[in-house]
Scaffold this motif. Structure first.
Motif, PDB file in Angstrom:
ATOM      1  N   GLY B 121     -23.570  -6.025  -7.162  1.00 17.25           N
ATOM      2  CA  GLY B 121     -23.375  -5.102  -6.048  1.00 17.25           C
ATOM      3  C   GLY B 121     -22.383  -5.640  -5.041  1.00 17.25           C
ATOM      4  N   LYS B 122     -22.470  -6.933  -4.778  1.00 17.67           N
ATOM      5  CA  LYS B 122     -21.535  -7.541  -3.819  1.00 17.67           C
ATOM      6  C   LYS B 122     -20.098  -7.524  -4.359  1.00 17.67           C
ATOM      7  N   VAL B 123     -19.988  -7.772  -5.649  1.00 21.27           N
ATOM      8  CA  VAL B 123     -18.655  -7.692  -6.268  1.00 21.27           C
ATOM      9  C   VAL B 123     -18.112  -6.267  -6.128  1.00 21.27           C
ATOM     10  N   GLY B 124     -18.994  -5.284  -6.299  1.00 18.06           N
ATOM     11  CA  GLY B 124     -18.577  -3.892  -6.170  1.00 18.06           C
ATOM     12  C   GLY B 124     -18.050  -3.586  -4.778  1.00 18.06           C
ATOM     13  N   VAL B 125     -18.774  -4.041  -3.760  1.00 15.00           N
ATOM     14  CA  VAL B 125     -18.331  -3.801  -2.384  1.00 15.00           C
ATOM     15  C   VAL B 125     -16.997  -4.514  -2.137  1.00 15.00           C
ATOM     16  N   ALA B 126     -16.905  -5.741  -2.622  1.00 12.65           N
ATOM     17  CA  ALA B 126     -15.649  -6.490  -2.458  1.00 12.65           C
ATOM     18  C   ALA B 126     -14.493  -5.765  -3.140  1.00 12.65           C
ATOM     19  N   LEU B 127     -14.774  -5.204  -4.303  1.00  9.69           N
ATOM     20  CA  LEU B 127     -13.733  -4.475  -5.039  1.00  9.69           C
ATOM     21  C   LEU B 127     -13.290  -3.235  -4.257  1.00  9.69           C
ATOM     22  N   PHE B 128     -14.262  -2.574  -3.650  1.00 12.56           N
ATOM     23  CA  PHE B 128     -13.917  -1.388  -2.861  1.00 12.56           C
ATOM     24  C   PHE B 128     -13.034  -1.774  -1.669  1.00 12.56           C
ATOM     25  N   LEU B 129     -13.407  -2.857  -0.983  1.00 16.24           N
ATOM     26  CA  LEU B 129     -12.610  -3.300   0.163  1.00 16.24           C
ATOM     27  C   LEU B 129     -11.219  -3.754  -0.282  1.00 16.24           C
ATOM     28  N   PHE B 130     -11.143  -4.358  -1.464  1.00 18.20           N
ATOM     29  CA  PHE B 130      -9.838  -4.738  -2.027  1.00 18.20           C
ATOM     30  C   PHE B 130      -8.966  -3.498  -2.211  1.00 18.20           C
ATOM     31  N   ALA B 131      -9.563  -2.437  -2.778  1.00 24.85           N
ATOM     32  CA  ALA B 131      -8.809  -1.204  -3.028  1.00 24.85           C
ATOM     33  C   ALA B 131      -8.360  -0.554  -1.728  1.00 24.85           C
ATOM     34  N   LEU B 132      -9.208  -0.675  -0.714  1.00 25.43           N
ATOM     35  CA  LEU B 132      -8.934  -0.008   0.560  1.00 25.43           C
ATOM     36  C   LEU B 132      -7.883  -0.765   1.376  1.00 25.43           C
ATOM     37  N   VAL B 133      -7.955  -2.092   1.373  1.00 28.91           N
ATOM     38  CA  VAL B 133      -7.131  -2.878   2.301  1.00 28.91           C
ATOM     39  C   VAL B 133      -6.020  -3.663   1.609  1.00 28.91           C
ATOM     40  N   PHE B 134      -6.354  -4.340   0.536  1.00 25.71           N
ATOM     41  CA  PHE B 134      -5.402  -5.300  -0.025  1.00 25.71           C
ATOM     42  C   PHE B 134      -4.531  -4.735  -1.143  1.00 25.71           C
ATOM     43  N   GLN B 135      -5.109  -3.905  -1.996  1.00 20.17           N
ATOM     44  CA  GLN B 135      -4.320  -3.392  -3.123  1.00 20.17           C
ATOM     45  C   GLN B 135      -3.060  -2.635  -2.681  1.00 20.17           C
ATOM     46  N   PRO B 136      -3.146  -1.842  -1.594  1.00 14.58           N
ATOM     47  CA  PRO B 136      -1.917  -1.159  -1.156  1.00 14.58           C
ATOM     48  C   PRO B 136      -0.801  -2.114  -0.760  1.00 14.58           C
ATOM     49  N   LEU B 137      -1.158  -3.344  -0.394  1.00 10.13           N
ATOM     50  CA  LEU B 137      -0.150  -4.295   0.058  1.00 10.13           C
ATOM     51  C   LEU B 137       0.562  -4.999  -1.093  1.00 10.13           C
ATOM     52  N   VAL B 138       0.033  -4.857  -2.294  1.00 14.00           N
ATOM     53  CA  VAL B 138       0.623  -5.559  -3.443  1.00 14.00           C
ATOM     54  C   VAL B 138       2.096  -5.179  -3.613  1.00 14.00           C
ATOM     55  N   GLY B 139       2.373  -3.886  -3.518  1.00  7.93           N
ATOM     56  CA  GLY B 139       3.754  -3.428  -3.689  1.00  7.93           C
ATOM     57  C   GLY B 139       4.673  -3.993  -2.616  1.00  7.93           C
ATOM     58  N   ARG B 144       8.630  -4.018  -2.308  1.00  8.29           N
ATOM     59  CA  ARG B 144       8.880  -2.572  -2.270  1.00  8.29           C
ATOM     60  C   ARG B 144       8.751  -2.049  -0.840  1.00  8.29           C
ATOM     61  N   GLU B 145       9.229  -0.826  -0.637  1.00 11.06           N
ATOM     62  CA  GLU B 145       9.213  -0.231   0.693  1.00 11.06           C
ATOM     63  C   GLU B 145       7.778  -0.019   1.183  1.00 11.06           C
ATOM     64  N   TRP B 146       7.546  -0.247   2.475  1.00 15.01           N
ATOM     65  CA  TRP B 146       6.187  -0.103   2.996  1.00 15.01           C
ATOM     66  C   TRP B 146       5.731   1.352   2.936  1.00 15.01           C
ATOM     67  N   PHE B 147       6.668   2.298   3.049  1.00 16.49           N
ATOM     68  CA  PHE B 147       6.223   3.695   3.000  1.00 16.49           C
ATOM     69  C   PHE B 147       6.005   4.173   1.564  1.00 16.49           C
ATOM     70  N   GLY B 148       6.126   3.243   0.611  1.00 16.17           N
ATOM     71  CA  GLY B 148       5.737   3.556  -0.763  1.00 16.17           C
ATOM     72  C   GLY B 148       4.356   3.010  -1.086  1.00 16.17           C
ATOM     73  N   LEU B 149       3.580   2.679  -0.055  1.00 21.38           N
ATOM     74  CA  LEU B 149       2.243   2.136  -0.269  1.00 21.38           C
ATOM     75  C   LEU B 149       1.412   3.051  -1.166  1.00 21.38           C
ATOM     76  N   GLU B 150       0.699   2.454  -2.091  1.00 23.66           N
ATOM     77  CA  GLU B 150      -0.249   3.228  -2.898  1.00 23.66           C
ATOM     78  C   GLU B 150      -1.613   3.066  -2.243  1.00 23.66           C
ATOM     79  N   LEU B 151      -2.119   4.153  -1.696  1.00 26.93           N
ATOM     80  CA  LEU B 151      -3.302   4.101  -0.843  1.00 26.93           C
ATOM     81  C   LEU B 151      -4.534   4.695  -1.513  1.00 26.93           C
ATOM     82  N   PHE B 152      -5.691   4.123  -1.172  1.00 30.40           N
ATOM     83  CA  PHE B 152      -6.953   4.710  -1.614  1.00 30.40           C
ATOM     84  C   PHE B 152      -7.040   6.144  -1.076  1.00 30.40           C
ATOM     85  N   GLY B 153      -7.456   7.035  -1.928  1.00 31.46           N
ATOM     86  CA  GLY B 153      -7.641   8.416  -1.506  1.00 31.46           C
ATOM     87  C   GLY B 153      -6.466   9.322  -1.808  1.00 31.46           C
ATOM     88  N   SER B 154      -5.275   8.718  -2.034  1.00 31.57           N
ATOM     89  CA  SER B 154      -4.129   9.561  -2.369  1.00 31.57           C
ATOM     90  C   SER B 154      -3.419   9.084  -3.641  1.00 31.57           C
TER      91      SER B 154
END
Lengths: 304, 228
Positions: B121-139, B144-154
């Motif tokens: 469960g803790k890994v799951g929450v961590a994964l969700f926070l990764f998707a929300l905050v950190f994964q968009p920053l990978v690009g 890559r351009e900041w306005f090309g961020l891949e964001l959770f929800g879109s």
């Protein structure tokens, strides 16, 4: 015995009589041309492919860049642009570029029919024509032999009705050569399109000689295997004798090898860059390698 | 279409990496400021996994279902389909996942967060926070351009990772909800791989990680008890 134009050009090409006929034609400052065997019409030996490069969707900047590439292509004397329904937005982007540059009159419009249902062919062709925004295609081809019997019937009927100038069939990546050979034997084709480059040379054995014998024009796709061949050799030095064939870069070395084959009518490299279009069209100028030089080019590549 | 079998994965890549990443720039520009809403939804989901009313699982599932529908239309149909002929099929998969989330989670109430958080469960929450905050920053970190961020929800990838995180954080593993997100991890990984993108392995590794933890959780003797 009377020979029609197709048979005459076929014989000239196949029978070692090429020395009796000019291999290439060229207007002042324009790329070299070769004749389409079935008509005798001259066609610049370097065209423009659109796979990936023109599939830019609705990105306004990329669409305008594509228009600049197309403008440079026509400015340099190019004519054949090739696309397919399989290429995503490429057909629509080509239509945009033709309108933006006002170059519809220059283009040798080449596209394909690509649907597994033969009955859907006419509808797809009409949609494709509307996307290009032209009155009719110069050449339509059955893409990758998909439902080829039904589509060849459709294209032949269009040609007979004056709605199409040339009929062809395509393959790529070396697929289904045996079947293509059979079709070339049994059907009346103006063009075939196949993959030919300095490392993919299987077609030299049977398909290219057959095309010469039958008087069928040949379009070479993947002359650089997309960018793979250029990337493979870009760190290597061009041989000193590359100057003898007018190749100042690996792209020109590779392209000149393809277009110098007597059976190849036109090669269709794709690019998103104006300088690359110009470089490609510059390849379509004398000197081109003769047969002995082409063997030397292959040997050199094998050693790298 | 017939003949697909005859192609290699790299042959099917019908657009350039530039066109692919430019798609997200244009997508974000057209969506703005809707991203604020989807990110707010993400923050809300993160909070609800830790506390909230007993029906919070239904609410989370309903929000996720809406988001999957939004990505199906807004991204796959409205954008990606212009350059990829397979996009409508991907959209269909996202719609099916939205229906599954709505039925299994929102209507039947099979996604709950009442039990004590296990390691999974803790890994799951961590994964969700990764998707929300950190994964968009990978690009952005890859230049890559900041306005090309891949964001959770879109954008699909962080949406899929976030959803997998939530499904892992729930009291019970619902395998029927894991199938399509895991499949997308493989598809997007293959796409990025043939584009030679440096982050190509990220999504397949996330998918694998989730499947391993989900299997471990399902096989755990405590599983049947937790949360039910």
């Amino acid at each position: 015995m009377q020979l029609n134009r197709r048979q005459l050009f076929g014989l000239l090409a196949a029978g070692g009589l090429t020395a009796l006929a000019p291999r290439f034609g060229r207007a002042q400052g324009a790329p070299l041309t070769k004749r389409i065997p079935s008509s005798g019409e001259a066609l610049p030996i370097v065209g423009l492919g659109s796979w990936i490069t023109f599939n830019v969707g609705d990105d306004p900047e990329a669409r305008d860049s594509s228009a600049e590439v197309m403008q440079a292509f026509f400015d340099g004397g190019g004519r054949m642009i090739d696309s397919s329904p399989m290429y995503g937005s490429a057909q629509e982007v080509i239509g945009y570029c033709l309108r933006k540059t006002g170059t519809s009159a220059n283009v040798f419009a080449t596209d394909k029919v690509w649907t597994g249902n033969g009955g859907e062919g006419p509808g797809q062709i009409e949609r494709t024509r509307a996307l290009w925004g032209i009155d009719r295609f110069d050449l339509l081809q059955v893409h990758n032999l998909v439902a080829w019997e039904a589509h060849l019937d459709t294209l032949s009927a269009m040609k007979n009705d004056g709605k199409l100038r040339y009929v062809g069939i395509t393959t790529s990546h070396g697929r289904r050569h045996n079947e293509l050979e059979k079709i070339m034997h049994e059907h009346d084709l103006d063009f075939v399109q196949l993959t030919y480059n300095i490392v993919d040379r299987e077609v030299e054995d049977r398909l290219l000689p057959l095309a010469q014998e039958k008087g069928i024009a040949v379009i070479a796709n993947r002359p650089f295997r997309r960018k793979e061949l250029i990337h493979r050799f870009e760190d290597e030095k061009l041989p000193e004798w590359a100057d003898d064939i007018g190749a100042a870069s690996w792209a020109q070395f590779l392209l000149k090898f393809v277009i110098a084959h007597p059976a190849i009518t036109c090669a269709i490299p794709a690019t998103t860059r104006v300088d690359h279009v110009r470089e490609n069209l510059t390849s379509a100028r004398e000197p081109l390698p003769d047969e002995e030089m082409r063997r030397r080019m292959v040997a050199y590549i094998r050693e790298l | 279409m017939s003949e697909w079998w005859a192609y290699q994965p790299s042959d099917l890549l019908m657009f350039s990496p530039q066109t692919y990443y430019r798609l997200f720039e244009l997508y974000n520009t057209s969506l703005w400021p809707a991203q604020i809403l989807t990110l707010a939804a993400g923050v809300g989901i993160a909070a609800l996994t830790t506390r909230g009313p007993h029906w919070r699982g239904r609410l989370i599932a309903a929000v996720l279902a809406f988001i999957w529908l939004f990505v199906a239309w807004g991204y796959f149909i409205d954008r990606y389909a212009a350059i990829n002929l397979a996009a409508p099929y991907f959209a269909l998969g996202f719609v099916v996942q939205a229906i599954l989330l709505a039925v299994v989670g929102a209507i039947l109430g099979h996604i709950t967060f009442e039990g004590a958080k296990t390691l999974t469960g803790k890994v799951g929450v961590a994964l969700f926070l990764f998707a929300l905050v950190f994964q968009p920053l990978v690009g952005v970190l890859l230049g890559r351009e900041w306005f090309g961020l891949e964001l959770f929800g879109s954008a699909p990838d962080p949406t899929v990772v976030g959803t997998l995180g939530i499904l892992l954080a729930a009291d019970r593993i619902r395998w029927e909800l894991l199938v399509l997100p895991a499949l997308w991890c493989a598809i997007t990984g293959a796409t990025l791989w043939v584009m030679n993108s440096p982050e190509a392995l990220l999504m397949p590794l996330v998918g694998l990680l989730v499947l391993v933890f989900a299997a471990q959780r399902s096989l755990s003797p405590r599983h049947e008890y937790a949360g039910d």
